[in-house]
Design a protein around this motif. Structure first.
Motif, short mmCIF file in Angstrom:
data_model
loop_
_atom_site.label_atom_id
_atom_site.label_comp_id
_atom_site.label_asym_id
_atom_site.label_seq_id
_atom_site.Cartn_x
_atom_site.Cartn_y
_atom_site.Cartn_z
N MET A 1 -14.38 1.07 4.40
CA MET A 1 -13.25 1.99 4.48
C MET A 1 -12.36 1.82 3.25
N PHE A 2 -12.08 2.95 2.60
CA PHE A 2 -11.16 2.94 1.46
C PHE A 2 -9.77 3.30 1.94
N CYS A 3 -8.76 2.80 1.26
CA CYS A 3 -7.44 3.35 1.53
C CYS A 3 -6.59 3.29 0.28
N ASP A 4 -5.50 4.03 0.31
CA ASP A 4 -4.57 4.05 -0.81
C ASP A 4 -3.44 3.08 -0.50
N LEU A 5 -3.25 2.13 -1.41
CA LEU A 5 -2.30 1.05 -1.20
C LEU A 5 -0.98 1.40 -1.90
N PRO A 6 0.12 1.50 -1.15
CA PRO A 6 1.39 1.81 -1.80
C PRO A 6 1.88 0.62 -2.61
N LEU A 7 2.44 0.90 -3.78
CA LEU A 7 2.92 -0.15 -4.68
C LEU A 7 4.42 0.03 -4.90
N SER A 8 5.12 -1.09 -4.99
CA SER A 8 6.56 -1.00 -5.23
C SER A 8 7.07 -2.33 -5.77
N CYS A 9 8.00 -2.23 -6.72
CA CYS A 9 8.68 -3.45 -7.16
C CYS A 9 9.65 -3.88 -6.06
N ARG A 10 10.27 -5.02 -6.26
CA ARG A 10 11.11 -5.56 -5.19
C ARG A 10 12.26 -4.63 -4.82
N CYS A 11 12.88 -3.99 -5.84
CA CYS A 11 14.05 -3.15 -5.53
C CYS A 11 13.65 -1.73 -5.19
N GLY A 12 12.39 -1.37 -5.39
CA GLY A 12 11.94 -0.04 -5.00
C GLY A 12 12.07 1.02 -6.09
N HIS A 13 12.59 0.63 -7.27
CA HIS A 13 12.77 1.61 -8.34
C HIS A 13 11.42 2.11 -8.88
N THR A 14 10.54 1.17 -9.16
CA THR A 14 9.23 1.53 -9.70
C THR A 14 8.19 1.53 -8.57
N ARG A 15 7.49 2.66 -8.48
CA ARG A 15 6.53 2.80 -7.39
C ARG A 15 5.22 3.39 -7.90
N GLY A 16 4.22 3.23 -7.10
CA GLY A 16 2.93 3.79 -7.48
C GLY A 16 1.96 3.66 -6.34
N VAL A 17 0.70 3.90 -6.68
CA VAL A 17 -0.33 3.79 -5.65
C VAL A 17 -1.62 3.29 -6.30
N ALA A 18 -2.31 2.43 -5.59
CA ALA A 18 -3.67 2.02 -5.98
C ALA A 18 -4.61 2.76 -5.04
N ARG A 19 -5.45 3.60 -5.62
CA ARG A 19 -6.29 4.47 -4.80
C ARG A 19 -7.66 3.87 -4.54
N GLU A 20 -8.21 4.31 -3.41
CA GLU A 20 -9.59 3.93 -3.05
C GLU A 20 -9.80 2.42 -3.08
N VAL A 21 -8.86 1.72 -2.49
CA VAL A 21 -8.95 0.27 -2.48
C VAL A 21 -9.77 -0.17 -1.27
N SER A 22 -10.64 -1.12 -1.51
CA SER A 22 -11.37 -1.79 -0.42
C SER A 22 -11.85 -3.11 -1.00
N PRO A 23 -12.25 -4.06 -0.16
CA PRO A 23 -12.69 -5.36 -0.73
C PRO A 23 -13.77 -5.23 -1.80
N PRO A 24 -14.82 -4.40 -1.59
CA PRO A 24 -15.84 -4.32 -2.66
C PRO A 24 -15.42 -3.46 -3.85
N ALA A 25 -14.27 -2.77 -3.78
CA ALA A 25 -13.84 -1.92 -4.90
C ALA A 25 -13.02 -2.69 -5.92
N GLY A 26 -12.95 -4.00 -5.78
CA GLY A 26 -12.21 -4.82 -6.72
C GLY A 26 -12.53 -6.28 -6.47
N PHE A 27 -11.79 -7.15 -7.16
CA PHE A 27 -12.01 -8.58 -6.99
C PHE A 27 -10.68 -9.26 -6.79
N ARG A 28 -10.47 -9.75 -5.60
CA ARG A 28 -9.21 -10.46 -5.36
C ARG A 28 -9.43 -11.94 -5.63
N LEU A 29 -8.58 -12.52 -6.43
CA LEU A 29 -8.70 -13.94 -6.74
C LEU A 29 -7.31 -14.56 -6.91
N VAL A 30 -7.28 -15.88 -6.91
CA VAL A 30 -6.03 -16.59 -7.15
C VAL A 30 -6.17 -17.36 -8.45
#
Ligand SMILES: [Zn+2]
Ligand SMILES: [Zn+2]
Length: 212
Positions: A1-30
């Motif tokens: 399942m893909f979804c669009d992830l809402p993005l926002s800075c802490r104060c909410g001034h800058t916003r965006g979206v990461a589209r078509e996000v799912s675990p295999p659509a990227g690489f999450r690491l620390v």
């Protein structure tokens, strides 16, 4: 399942979206490297690091990230003359956004978790709570850790595993796939026409870097 992830800075001034996000659509690491830590300290935002000094990063194709508001607050930083990596943040509330290569064509950006919004649970509630979706559900848990020798405290028992050769090879293959599918474009951090960074990077002097 893909979804669009809402993005926002802490104060909410800058916003965006990461589209078509799912675990295999990227690489999450620390990442526990000292440069990622220095970036947080430069911004006076050590709160974005985990208790061992790690930065939670979702590597994804640039073309799937778009800004929707507050792009005037975008700033970029290079930690030294030698490094080409651009570290992006918002001026308004000094929220780390992402790490990118020095040029627009590189097929991967590292989206930093601190830009994934502070009201994410609320945002998700609207669309996805019914399915019980969480940020971990959307991104998947971190698949690996890197540079853990620079961790500032012992890692918790549930820390992700070290990066294996298989992981690195798989990631390189995926990045090549993103490249061939044209997903680096448009890169939201670079001017589409001139290919210049949308905010002129400030370069730290050696003494500024050493002080972090
Ligand atoms: Zn802000
Ligand atoms: Zn790092």
């Amino acid at each position: 399942m893909f979804c669009d992830l809402p993005l926002s800075c802490r104060c909410g001034h800058t916003r965006g979206v990461a589209r078509e996000v799912s675990p295999p659509a990227g690489f999450r690491l620390v990442c526990y490297c000292t440069d990622c830590q220095a970036f947080a300290y430069y911004l006076q935002r050590p709160d974005v690091l985990d208790p061992s000094g790690g930065t939670d990063i979702f590597q994804m194709p640039p073309g799937r990230l778009t800004f929707s508001a507050g792009e005037d607050a975008l700033r970029s930083l290079r930690l030294s003359e030698r490094t080409k990596v651009l570290r992006w943040y918002t001026e308004c509330c000094r929220t780390p956004i992402a790490n990118t290569a020095g040029g627009a064509r590189f097929p991967v950006i590292g989206l930093i978790r601190s830009f994934m919004g502070h009201d994410l649970t609320k945002d998700l509630t609207k669309d996805l709570a019914a399915s019980g979706y969480s940020r971990d559900g959307i991104l998947g848990p971190p698949r690996c850790r890197i540079h853990e020798r620079s961790a500032t405290a012992p890692l918790p028992p549930n820390a992700p595993p070290p990066a294996s050769f298989g992981f690195l090879a798989h990631r390189a293959g995926s990045a090549l796939g993103w490249w061939t599918r044209g997903l680096p474009r448009p890169n939201p951090f670079f001017d589409e026409r001139t290919k210049a960074p949308r905010a002129e990077p400030r370069v730290l002097t050696p003494s500024e870097r050493a002080a972090l």
